[in-house]
Each structure stands twice: as C-alpha cells, then as structure tokens.
Design a protein around this motif. Structure first.
Motif, short mmCIF file in Angstrom:
data_model
loop_
_atom_site.label_atom_id
_atom_site.label_comp_id
_atom_site.label_asym_id
_atom_site.label_seq_id
_atom_site.Cartn_x
_atom_site.Cartn_y
_atom_site.Cartn_z
N LEU A 1 -6.03 6.74 -3.22
CA LEU A 1 -7.49 6.75 -3.03
C LEU A 1 -8.11 5.37 -3.24
O LEU A 1 -8.81 4.87 -2.34
CB LEU A 1 -8.12 7.80 -3.95
CG LEU A 1 -9.58 8.14 -3.69
CD1 LEU A 1 -9.87 9.57 -4.16
CD2 LEU A 1 -10.54 7.19 -4.39
N PRO A 2 -7.90 4.69 -4.38
CA PRO A 2 -8.53 3.37 -4.55
C PRO A 2 -7.98 2.31 -3.59
O PRO A 2 -8.72 1.38 -3.23
CB PRO A 2 -8.23 3.01 -6.01
CG PRO A 2 -7.09 3.89 -6.42
CD PRO A 2 -7.22 5.14 -5.62
N SER A 3 -6.73 2.45 -3.16
CA SER A 3 -6.19 1.49 -2.19
C SER A 3 -6.84 1.67 -0.82
O SER A 3 -7.13 0.68 -0.13
CB SER A 3 -4.67 1.64 -2.08
OG SER A 3 -4.02 1.16 -3.25
N ILE A 4 -7.07 2.92 -0.42
CA ILE A 4 -7.75 3.19 0.84
C ILE A 4 -9.18 2.66 0.78
O ILE A 4 -9.68 2.05 1.74
CB ILE A 4 -7.76 4.70 1.16
CG1 ILE A 4 -6.33 5.22 1.36
CG2 ILE A 4 -8.62 4.99 2.39
CD1 ILE A 4 -5.60 4.60 2.52
N GLU A 5 -9.83 2.85 -0.34
CA GLU A 5 -11.19 2.32 -0.50
C GLU A 5 -11.20 0.80 -0.38
O GLU A 5 -12.09 0.22 0.24
CB GLU A 5 -11.76 2.75 -1.87
CG GLU A 5 -12.05 4.24 -1.97
CD GLU A 5 -12.55 4.64 -3.35
OE1 GLU A 5 -12.22 3.91 -4.32
OE2 GLU A 5 -13.25 5.66 -3.46
N LEU A 6 -10.20 0.16 -0.96
CA LEU A 6 -10.10 -1.30 -0.88
C LEU A 6 -9.88 -1.77 0.55
O LEU A 6 -10.56 -2.69 1.03
CB LEU A 6 -8.95 -1.78 -1.77
CG LEU A 6 -8.57 -3.26 -1.64
CD1 LEU A 6 -9.72 -4.15 -2.12
CD2 LEU A 6 -7.30 -3.57 -2.43
N ILE A 7 -8.94 -1.14 1.26
CA ILE A 7 -8.65 -1.52 2.64
C ILE A 7 -9.89 -1.35 3.52
O ILE A 7 -10.18 -2.18 4.38
CB ILE A 7 -7.47 -0.68 3.19
CG1 ILE A 7 -6.18 -1.05 2.44
CG2 ILE A 7 -7.30 -0.89 4.69
CD1 ILE A 7 -5.01 -0.12 2.73
N GLU A 8 -10.64 -0.28 3.28
CA GLU A 8 -11.88 -0.04 4.03
C GLU A 8 -12.93 -1.12 3.72
O GLU A 8 -13.59 -1.65 4.62
CB GLU A 8 -12.44 1.34 3.68
CG GLU A 8 -13.82 1.64 4.23
CD GLU A 8 -13.84 1.82 5.73
OE1 GLU A 8 -14.95 1.93 6.28
OE2 GLU A 8 -12.77 1.85 6.36
N LYS A 9 -13.03 -1.48 2.46
CA LYS A 9 -14.04 -2.44 2.03
C LYS A 9 -13.80 -3.83 2.61
O LYS A 9 -14.72 -4.50 3.07
CB LYS A 9 -14.07 -2.52 0.50
CG LYS A 9 -15.07 -3.51 -0.06
CD LYS A 9 -15.03 -3.52 -1.59
CE LYS A 9 -16.02 -4.55 -2.15
NZ LYS A 9 -15.97 -4.58 -3.65
N ILE A 10 -12.54 -4.27 2.60
CA ILE A 10 -12.24 -5.62 3.08
C ILE A 10 -11.94 -5.64 4.58
O ILE A 10 -11.64 -6.69 5.15
CB ILE A 10 -11.06 -6.23 2.29
CG1 ILE A 10 -9.82 -5.34 2.36
CG2 ILE A 10 -11.45 -6.44 0.85
CD1 ILE A 10 -8.68 -5.81 1.51
#
Length: 376
Positions: free
Chosen positions: A305-314
C-alpha cells in the motif's frame, strides 16, 4: 490443489476433487464446502470462467518441451523436479531453486558461484549475439531465433527475468533509440526473491540494450542484511559448461563480486527493505526510467500500500507482473482503491513468461512466473 473453501469454516474432508461446474477454476473437497463457499465464489465465478477460456493461449509456447512443461505438469504426469532431472539440471547451479524441493533463499551467498548455465554452448547465450537487434522482440521464438538457440533448449526457464524487463521497457517506449535513455538506463526492481540466486542471468541485458550502462536497484525484504548496499557488476554473459568456449577464454568472466575497479555495462545494487522505506536513499544519485515488480502479489501483501502510494505520488512508470490473470485483476482493484484511477497499462499476457507451469497453484488456471503484466 487446496479446497477453495479451506479456512472459511469446517475442516476439509479430503482432497479437492470437485471442480466448480461453471468456471472450472476452483475445486472443493466436498459438496457441503462447495455450497457454503458459493456466497463468496459467485462474485468471481464469471470472471474466472472467462479467464479459463484463454488457457490454450497461456500454454502456447514454441518449445519442443512445451507439452511436457505445461499440460503434463498441470495434470501431475510431470513435475518441475523430473523435468529438470531429465536434462541434468536438477539442483544444479542457477537451476537449483526452480523446483519444489528447493524452498529456501538462505543460500544467497552461493549465488557468487552459480554464474554458469551448466549447458553446452549451443544451448545457451554464453557469448554476444551475432547481430544487433534490428526490430522488436515479440515472442520466445523471436528471441531464440535472434540468439541462434534451438527450441529444445530450456534457457527460457531462467531468461524470463531479463526478457520481462526488456518487454516492459518496450511497452513503455524505452529502447536504445529513445533519447531519454541515451547511454544510461536506471531501473528499480522491487521484491526480488528466487532471482537473487540467478543474478548472472541479468547479463543478457547487455545484449538486449547494447551500448547502454544499465543500473538496476534491487529492493526487497528477501535481501540478506549483510548484503544491503552491495554493488554487483556484471560485465559478461553467463558461461556454458565448455572449457574451451570463448566465454571462458575471455579476460573477464561474469563478475559477481564487489570489485570497484571494473567498468561494466550492468550494475546491480542491493537494498534490503520495502521500496517506500528505501526510496529516498535510492534516488540520491538518479531517478529511474522504469519501476518493475515481477510476481508482485500486490493483493496478497498489505506492505504494498505505501509503495503504491509513493509510485503514484512521484508519477513513475511502473510495471507489475503476477502468476495468473486473477491475481492481476485483484491487484488492479487494489491500485484503483489506493490511487482512485484505473491502470494505465491494461492486464495482458507476457510473451516472455516462464514456460514451465507452477505446481499446486490455488486455482486450476495455469500459472506461470511472470505470466501476466500490467502498469500504472
């Protein structure tokens, strides 16, 4: 295979020998379990039925051993162990963790020694290609023809790792002709496990991206603590078993060490931990052209979950693979819940999936390593 209702109620009564008559993708140990599980299964039954219709496409490989490695494995007439044993590759070198009797990644240290094919030179890409790629590769047949390898060679069982990277890059328009890539290509590779004992295989990227300095950051909890931060430079292809071959006579063989004096076209760096925890350290020197997560299992692990959020953010181009179509659809649903939007790259069959079926999968759907891919 396991009963689809296992763990959801009463104890299973035996083997799961009752397939769902509608989709044929799941099986049960008893009629009572099948009835009890219908309230859950009815939401996926139609989708699984559609996926079962593509079974012939999943099992479609050009190799002379394809039936043995697909249909016969699925019906237990053959096993991964017996397939490798017939070829003298069972528990040998880089092949040792390709069968069910090898379940530990604790022997990562032996990867320093597992840098050869253990095959005759005619069966493996131990030297550079006879010609540069003049067009895209669309299938294993294309690749074998380009590398002059006969279709009875089993090397695709290992080469699906670098070929999946190459195919994902092709889909995103990342090629040696792309001015954004120039002479350097940066890749973030998430969640490596089995391939950590097969790192020499990534040397094939030297042929697939000629003249490019490739930097791959391998990030995941399976990397041993003592090897966190280690750099591995690969300057040659994995060797054959012929002593007088040019791959052995070269001044430098595949270098799987930590020497810093070698200028190589391929550098791997190991990062222990989750991507979202290590990202800031990884990108201090450069940003990636591609993020790839082979056999990610996004729907199975909450740590994504936090890795997907990171990939989406950047806003990084990211490609994921999984063992079957259902796993990809579940992952797509998770990604949409996290990001609020659908996939940028739809779920599709990976032409460079591993051509040896996974044994004892949860579904009756054929499962292969890196079978389907999708992107966000």
């Amino acid at each position: 295979m396991e009963c689809a209702a296992k763990g959801s109620g009463t104890r299973c009564t035996g083997l799961a020998t009752r397939p769902c008559a509608r989709c044929g993708a799941v099986s049960y140990c008893s009629l009572s379990h099948q009835i009890a599980h219908w309230s859950q299964h009815k939401h996926e039954c139609d989708r699984l039925e559609q996926q079962m219709e593509s079974v012939h496409l999943l099992n479609d490989f050009p190799f002379t051993f394809s039936r043995e490695a697909t249909l016969q494995v699925c019906v237990k007439q053959e096993s991964r162990c017996s397939f490798l044993s017939k070829r003298g590759l069972h528990q040998v070198g880089m092949w040792m963790n390709e069968c069910s009797c090898w379940t530990s990644y604790d022997s990562f240290e032996c990867s320093r020694l597992n840098n050869g094919w253990d095959l005759p030179s005619i069966l493996c890409p131990c030297c550079g290609p006879e010609s540069l790629l003049s067009e895209q590769l669309h299938s294993w047949r294309d690749y074998y023809k380009w590398r002059c390898i006969p279709l009875h060679s089993p090397v695709a069982l290992l080469l699906h790792w670098p070929l999946t990277i190459f195919h994902a890059a092709q889909l995103l328009g990342i090629t040696t002709l792309n001015p954004e890539v120039s002479d350097k290509l940066y890749i973030h590779y998430l969640g490596p496990e089995k391939e950590l004992l097969q790192l020499a295989i990534f040397g094939e990227l030297l042929a697939l991206f000629p003249g490019v300095h490739i930097h791959i950051e391998l990030v995941g909890p399976a990397i041993p603590p003592q090897r966190d931060g280690e750099k591995i430079r690969i300057s040659k292809y994995a060797c054959c078993n012929k002593d007088e071959c040019a791959c052995k006579l070269a001044s430098e063989n595949v270098n799987l060490g930590t020497q810093t004096s070698i200028t190589s076209a391929l550098t791997l760096k190991l990062w222990r931990g989750f991507y979202h925890d290590r990202y800031r350290d990884i990108v201090k020197d450069s940003s990636p052209h591609l993020v790839i997560a082979p056999n990610g299992g996004i729907a199975a692990y909450s740590s994504w979950l936090p890795s997907i959020e990171l990939i989406e953010k950047i806003n990084l181009p990211a490609v994921f693979t999984d063992y079957c179509e259902e796993a990809c659809h579940l992952a797509a649903s998770c990604i949409k819940t996290i990001t609020g939007r659908s996939l940028r790259m739809p779920v599709q069959i990976n032409p460079f999936r591993q051509p040896l079926a996974v044994e004892d999968s949860v579904l009756l759907l054929p499962c292969y390593s890196n079978c389907f891919l999708f992107g966000m």
